[in-house]
Enzyme design. Structure first.
Site, PDB file in Angstrom:
ATOM      1  N   HIS A   1      -2.087  11.023  -0.390  1.00 48.35           N
ATOM      2  CA  HIS A   1      -2.262   9.510  -0.844  1.00 48.35           C
ATOM      3  C   HIS A   1      -2.090   9.166  -2.378  1.00 48.35           C
ATOM      4  CE1 HIS A   1      -3.311   5.444   0.861  1.00 48.35           C
ATOM      5  NE2 HIS A   1      -3.883   5.425  -0.498  1.00 48.35           N
TER       6      HIS A   1
ATOM      7  N   ASP B   1       4.520 -13.992  11.748  1.00 48.59           N
ATOM      8  CA  ASP B   1       3.159 -14.521  11.453  1.00 48.59           C
ATOM      9  C   ASP B   1       2.347 -13.414  11.817  1.00 48.59           C
ATOM     10  OD1 ASP B   1       0.405 -15.364  11.435  1.00 48.59           O
ATOM     11  OD2 ASP B   1       0.961 -17.264  12.299  1.00 48.59           O
TER      12      ASP B   1
ATOM     13  N   LYS C   1      -7.168  -0.485  11.941  1.00 40.60           N
ATOM     14  CA  LYS C   1      -6.582  -0.859  10.524  1.00 40.60           C
ATOM     15  C   LYS C   1      -5.354  -0.100  10.193  1.00 40.60           C
ATOM     16  CE  LYS C   1      -6.254  -1.598   5.822  1.00 40.60           C
ATOM     17  NZ  LYS C   1      -5.331  -0.683   5.070  1.00 40.60           N
TER      18      LYS C   1
ATOM     19  N   GLU D   1       0.949  -1.279   0.172  1.00 41.86           N
ATOM     20  CA  GLU D   1      -0.280  -0.161   0.003  1.00 41.86           C
ATOM     21  C   GLU D   1       0.949   1.158   0.198  1.00 41.86           C
ATOM     22  OE1 GLU D   1      -3.287  -0.043   2.997  1.00 41.86           O
ATOM     23  OE2 GLU D   1      -3.238   2.141   2.949  1.00 41.86           O
TER      24      GLU D   1
END
Ligand code: MEV
Length: 414
Positions: free
Chosen positions: A367, A270, A254, A79
């Site tokens: 962004h 992991d 998130k 991202e």
């Protein structure tokens, strides 16, 4: 080492800088450049039915100061803007000494489910505690060698639609490994004795990813004079929304995990386990933000984060994937606890950066600028030169859309 302007350098010069800083050696540089670090033969033995290898960008966020130590943080992520945001937030924190952080001892918890129990089973297990602990400890020799080992056992009785069950919770100090296999082996080893003692049937024997005994915490002060009052107020409002609106809280967390997962992947950890731990921890009581913000007496913004971080610096995929070892080397943590502290700091930095943008100008502008390179590729640009040329044209026009990228690329091709 001064990393200012790092992002403007070509890849090879960035690597040279990392070498100069003693973060990587010649071999590591080659592995990073080649893109062939994980050999097909090795990949084929890691999981089943392998048909290839999947690449992701390997980046670094320099400038993190955690407990007075400088870190260059490796991040593997697809991202755009995550790495830039983390590095920027770390830079803004430097003036106030960076991040302070701490971590619990690396204690993992494994659960053993006993079904078909009769009244008094819990007491029988409690009475045989020492024997059960001794049996379980026989299977903990691997971690005992490194100073870890079995640390405790709790017994709970739960009532379910399928009757009463005992849940035995074994606590294992796993030192610098993630510890899943170790914990599961201990549980499986102790299960026959638990069946004998309880008179029940042992079914599940598996660690819990809600690693509440293995939390990391980080804190940071962003000075009012450095970030500006509008940012302090914007972040506080954004935080309050997350604390009171679950829809926002999901996205808030998130964003935190954008940074933490990227470090988890880069260091061969992991990340699904880390994700499960973070969100289930956030959901204790009612789902809440993993960070919190408040103003200190001088009006500076104080940010804090706390979450379970079951990560290792050795073992598992780290020993198999050469790039995971390069990631570990770049980060340079002395053990799992230190790694978890840096990851907590990265999560906090990531969250601050997102709230700072969202609470002021919005994230689309920044962004999309960073996303422009992807748009150029989507529009058909193949070479670095073509991509840069399309990005430059889009920048001139200030319109970062696929349509504009296609138009610009089409004109360029003519
Ligand atoms: C995007 O991947 C992450 C953000 O949505 C996080 C947030 O909203 O806090 C920007």
């Amino acid at each position: 080492m001064d990393f200012s302007g790092f992002y403007k350098l070509p890849v090879k010069e960035r690597l040279a800088k990392l070498r100069e800083a003693g973060k990587i050696g010649a071999e590591d540089e080659k592995l990073l450049l080649d893109g062939d670090a994980l050999k097909m033969g090795v990949a084929d033995r890691m999981v089943e039915n392998v048909v290839g290898r999947f690449h992701l960008p390997f980046a670094v966020a320099p400038g993190f100061v955690v407990n007075g130590k400088e870190y260059v943080v490796p991040m593997v992520i697809e991202e755009p803007s995550v790495v830039a945001a983390a590095a920027n937030a770390a830079k803004l924190a430097r003036g106030s000494g960076g991040f302070s952080a701490e971590a619990d001892e690396p204690v993992m918890v494994g659960e053993m489910q006993v079904v078909g129990i009769k009244d008094g089973a819990k007491q029988k297990v409690e009475e045989a505690r020492e024997r059960i602990m001794a049996k379980a400890a026989e299977f903990a020799a691997g971690v005992e060698r490194y100073g870890g080992g079995l640390r405790g056992m709790e017994v709970r009785e739960i009532s379910t639609a399928r009757g009463k069950m005992l849940i035995l919770m074994f606590e294992v100090d796993v030192r610098d490994i993630m510890g899943a296999n170790t914990v599961n082996t201990i549980l499986e080893g102790a299960a026959p004795l638990v069946e004998e003692v309880s008179g029940g049937k042992v079914r599940l024997r598996i660690l819990t990813n809600l690693a509440v005994k293995r939390k990391a915490r980080a804190k940071c002060v962003w000075k009012k004079e450095v970030v500006g009052e509008a940012v302090v107020e914007g972040v506080l409002d954004a935080y309050e929304m997350a604390a009171n609106d679950i829809y926002r809280c999901s996205t808030h967390n998130k964003g935190i995990m954008n940074g933490i997962d990227a470090v988890a992947v880069a260091t061969g950890n992991d990340w699904r386990a880390v994700e499960a731990g973070a969100h289930s921890f956030a959901a204790i009581g009612s789902y809440k933000p993993l960070t919190k913000y408040y103003k200190d007496a001088e009006g500076n913004l104080v940010g804090e984060i706390e979450l379970p971080l079951a990560v290792g610096t050795v073992g598992g995929a780290i020993n198999i994937n050469p790039l995971a070892q390069v990631g570990q080397k770049i980060l340079g943590a002395n053990g799992a606890r230190e790694l978890s502290m840096v990851m907590a700091a990265v999560g906090l930095a990531q969250n601050f950066a997102a709230l700072r943008a969202l609470g002021t100008e919005g994230i689309s502008k920044g962004h999309m600028k960073l996303h422009a390179k992807n748009l150029a590729v989507i529009a058909g640009a193949h070479t670095a030169e073509e991509i840069d040329a399309v990005v430059a044209k889009m920048k001139e026009s200030g319109t970062y859309t696929v349509e504009n990228a296609k138009k610009v690329y089409g004109e360029l091709k003519k």
